[in-house]
Design an enzyme around this catalytic site. Structure first.
Site, short mmCIF file in Angstrom:
data_model
loop_
_atom_site.label_atom_id
_atom_site.label_comp_id
_atom_site.label_asym_id
_atom_site.label_seq_id
_atom_site.Cartn_x
_atom_site.Cartn_y
_atom_site.Cartn_z
N ILE A 260 11.29 1.62 -9.64
CA ILE A 260 10.78 1.09 -10.91
C ILE A 260 9.37 0.55 -10.73
O ILE A 260 9.01 0.05 -9.68
CB ILE A 260 11.71 0.03 -11.53
CG1 ILE A 260 11.79 -1.24 -10.67
CG2 ILE A 260 13.09 0.61 -11.77
CD1 ILE A 260 12.46 -2.40 -11.38
N CYS A 261 8.60 0.70 -11.78
CA CYS A 261 7.20 0.29 -11.76
C CYS A 261 7.12 -1.05 -12.47
O CYS A 261 7.38 -1.16 -13.65
CB CYS A 261 6.43 1.38 -12.50
SG CYS A 261 4.79 1.00 -12.98
#
Ligand SMILES: [Zn+2]
Lengths: 171, 446
Positions: free
Chosen positions: A115-116
């Site tokens: 995830i960013c």
């Protein structure tokens, strides 16, 4: 930064004391105990607040973590597997949390389903290292990410409820 | 429909066909391969791949170009910057390249240089080695397809940095960081501080319009942990920068420029010509290239950095002061000494507490964030516990999503095998895992 609810939840997570990463053979077990203590407390608090949303467990040496997180959207429950490794530079750098089954579905993700996080996360983690632990990572990293991304993915039809998917296939 | 046996047979047939195709292709490629060249020649003939490089020697730019064949460089991260870096070093005739990357080639990488669509699905290091070997068979390659930040791999990574030189058992000459994330940079920094390994950092910003390279000599120049991450200001109004819906942008141009200035610095450092840059930034919006040098921070968090600083000091004290070059370097350092300076006009005590010191940086370079000197994390800490780690692990596992009766709530469902669960929901609260009202909830698992 994070919204009020997240802030409140984070403020209730106990801070960690031991500055040790997985390469520190002597102190890592102590750090690991503190990680579990904080996680147990966080999960119990979430349950008490009717907001239970993840489970996490590690391998014996605490270097690999796996679990599930779930999200309720329009009364349907969506559950996802999550995983991450503890980097050798932990706790100075946060682990990269991955939700592999969402890989390729959102631009807010790096390869491998990592995830960013928002631009606020890295400074926040750096400022609070080594007192922040995995419970903080869940609360400030994964939690807000799911809250933004999952409704969006459902809205775009990229995440479909399993039962509905089955119904559609049967039609 | 075909039976399983029939299908198995068909799979075998296709496998054999594939092997034949591969063999044919390999034979064709082999025919195109040039033989290895023992000694670099300066002869200008169209069959000599080194003639234009050796001309550097004739022109007096480089004293001894052939020396390039004695060097080993490790490239960590074979993405947009790392792959081009590896290609440039290969074409320059470097002795040995070690490539580290855990990623696969994807079609989404095709806006970058080097990799080709037909390589999609292959590991980046494998695909890169194949292409690079074709370009220059004189180079030795060693590839590692793993993530260097995990425990096991990190130990192996350290071992290869200290023993993977051209002559097995010798350390590499230089490590190049071409990774795209903070964890991996910190891992390289940790390894190099421990080993006293000289390395160069490189990076391209997530908005694709700035980048930098940095030479790190453990104990002498600032390591990656000596200061918060440095950023080259691209003079973009943060408010107009839209981050919704994207992680990072990338441009082949910016990555190519950064790879170019990185390898230029590598060549200058290894072959001893020109001035080696300690830090060179690239602001693509204004075409501005800020430079600077920064001394190691005596208060660095990394204790190996501090140890290296002690050793460097001792070495410097012992060294007779004769070299002019060294003094010049020291002037550069003095200009950029760590300034204990607070960010502009901080009067408010709270803001002051939340803001840390920033190193004295030239125009165009700034820090991504600051770390306050004082501990900002206030609040309760974990208590001493009598429980063992195993007991805590078991306790964590035992917290099932138990069925509970809560006001305004409804459903109970079963997930997996033994866990009976209740979904708890507070009407109106828009929070994680909680939306909508307390109606009947679909309790089937996702
Ligand atoms: Zn340092």
């Amino acid at each position: 930064m994070a919204d009020e609810a997240t802030r409140r939840a984070v403020s209730q997570i106990p801070l960690l004391k031991t500055h040790a990463g997985p390469r520190d053979r002597a102190l890592w077990p102590q750090r690991l105990k503190e990680e579990y203590q904080a996680l147990i407390r966080f999960v119990e608090q979430n349950k008490a607040a009717d907001n239970d949303w993840f489970r996490l467990e590690s391998n014996a040496d605490g270097t690999r973590w796996t679990g599930t997180c779930w999200f309720i959207h329009e009364l349907l429950r969506y559950e996802f597997r999550l995983e991450f490794d503890i980097p050798v530079t932990y706790p100075d750098t946060a682990p990269e949390v991955a939700v592999p089954e969402l890989d390729g579905k959102t631009a807010k993700m790096y390869r491998g389903g990592k995830i960013c996080l928002t631009e606020h996360f890295a400074p926040l983690w750096a400022r609070n290292a080594p007192r922040f632990g995995l419970a903080h990572l869940m609360a400030l990293g994964l939690g807000p990410w799911l809250a933004v991304e999952i409704p969006d993915l459902i809205g775009k039809g990229l995440v479909i409820h399993k039962e509905r998917q089955r119904d559609a296939a049967a039609e | 429909m075909a039976t399983v046996e029939e299908l198995k047979l068909r799979v075998r047939e296709l496998e054999n066909e594939l092997i034949k195709c591969k063999q044919k292709q390999c034979a064709m490629e082999d025919a195109l391969h040039r033989p290895k060249i023992d000694k670099m020649s300066a002869e200008v003939v169209d069959s000599n791949p080194y003639s234009r490089l050796m001309a550097l020697k004739r022109m007096g730019i480089v004293d001894d170009y052939e020396k390039i064949r004695t060097f080993t460089v490790a490239v960590v991260g074979v993405g947009g910057v790392g792959s081009v870096t590896a290609e440039m070093l290969t074409r320059c005739g470097i002795g040995k390249l070690l490539l580290f990357d855990y990623d696969k080639v994807e079609l989404a990488n095709m806006n970058r240089l080097f990799f080709q669509p037909h390589q999609a699905g292959l590991s980046k290091v494998e695909a890169a080695e194949h292409t690079l070997r074709n370009i220059n068979p004189d180079v030795s390659f060693e590839t590692h397809n793993y993530n260097i930040t995990t425990m096991e791999n990190f130990t192996h990574f350290m071992d290869r940095i200290s023993h993977g030189g051209l002559e097995e058992g010798m350390p590499v000459d230089l490590v190049l960081s071409c990774v795209d994330n903070f964890e991996a940079r910190m891992a390289i920094n940790t390894a190099c501080n421990e080993l006293g390994q000289i390395w160069m950092e490189s990076g391209v910003s997530e908005n694709a319009v700035s980048g930098h390279i940095q030479l790190i000599i453990p104990g002498e120049t600032a390591c990656f942990a000596c200061a918060p991450p440095l950023v080259v200001a691209a003079n973009i109004d943060e408010k107009t920068l839209k981050r919704e819906g994207v992680c990072a942008a990338s441009l082949p141009t910016t990555m190519g420029v950064v790879a170019g200035i990185l390898v230029q610095n590598v060549l200058k450092y290894l072959l001893k010509f020109g001035t080696v840059s300690y830090y060179l930034g690239y602001n693509a919006m204004q075409d501005f290239f800020p430079t600077m040098a920064m001394k190691a921070n005596p208060q660095c968090n990394d204790h190996h950095c501090r140890r290296q600083q002690e050793e460097y000091k001792k070495k410097e004290a012992e060294r007779p002061k004769v070299e002019v070059v060294v003094e010049e370097e020291e002037v550069v350092h003095e200009d950029n000494e760590w300034g204990i300076e607070l960010v502009s006009e901080v009067t408010d005590a709270e803001l002051q507490a939340a803001t840390g010191i920033v190193p004295d940086l030239p125009e165009g370079i700034t820090v991504a964030y600051t770390i306050p000197a004082e501990d900002t994390a206030h609040g309760e800490t974990v208590e001493e516990t009598e429980q063992s780690l195993e007991e805590l692990m078991a306790q964590m596992r035992k917290i099932v999503q138990r069925s509970q009766v809560v006001e305004g709530l409804s459903a109970v469902w079963v997930i997996g095998t033994e866990h009976t669960l209740t979904h708890l929901q507070r009407a109106g609260q828009k929070n994680l895992g909680c939306t909508g009202e307390s109606k009947e909830i679909d309790t089937r698992s996702y």
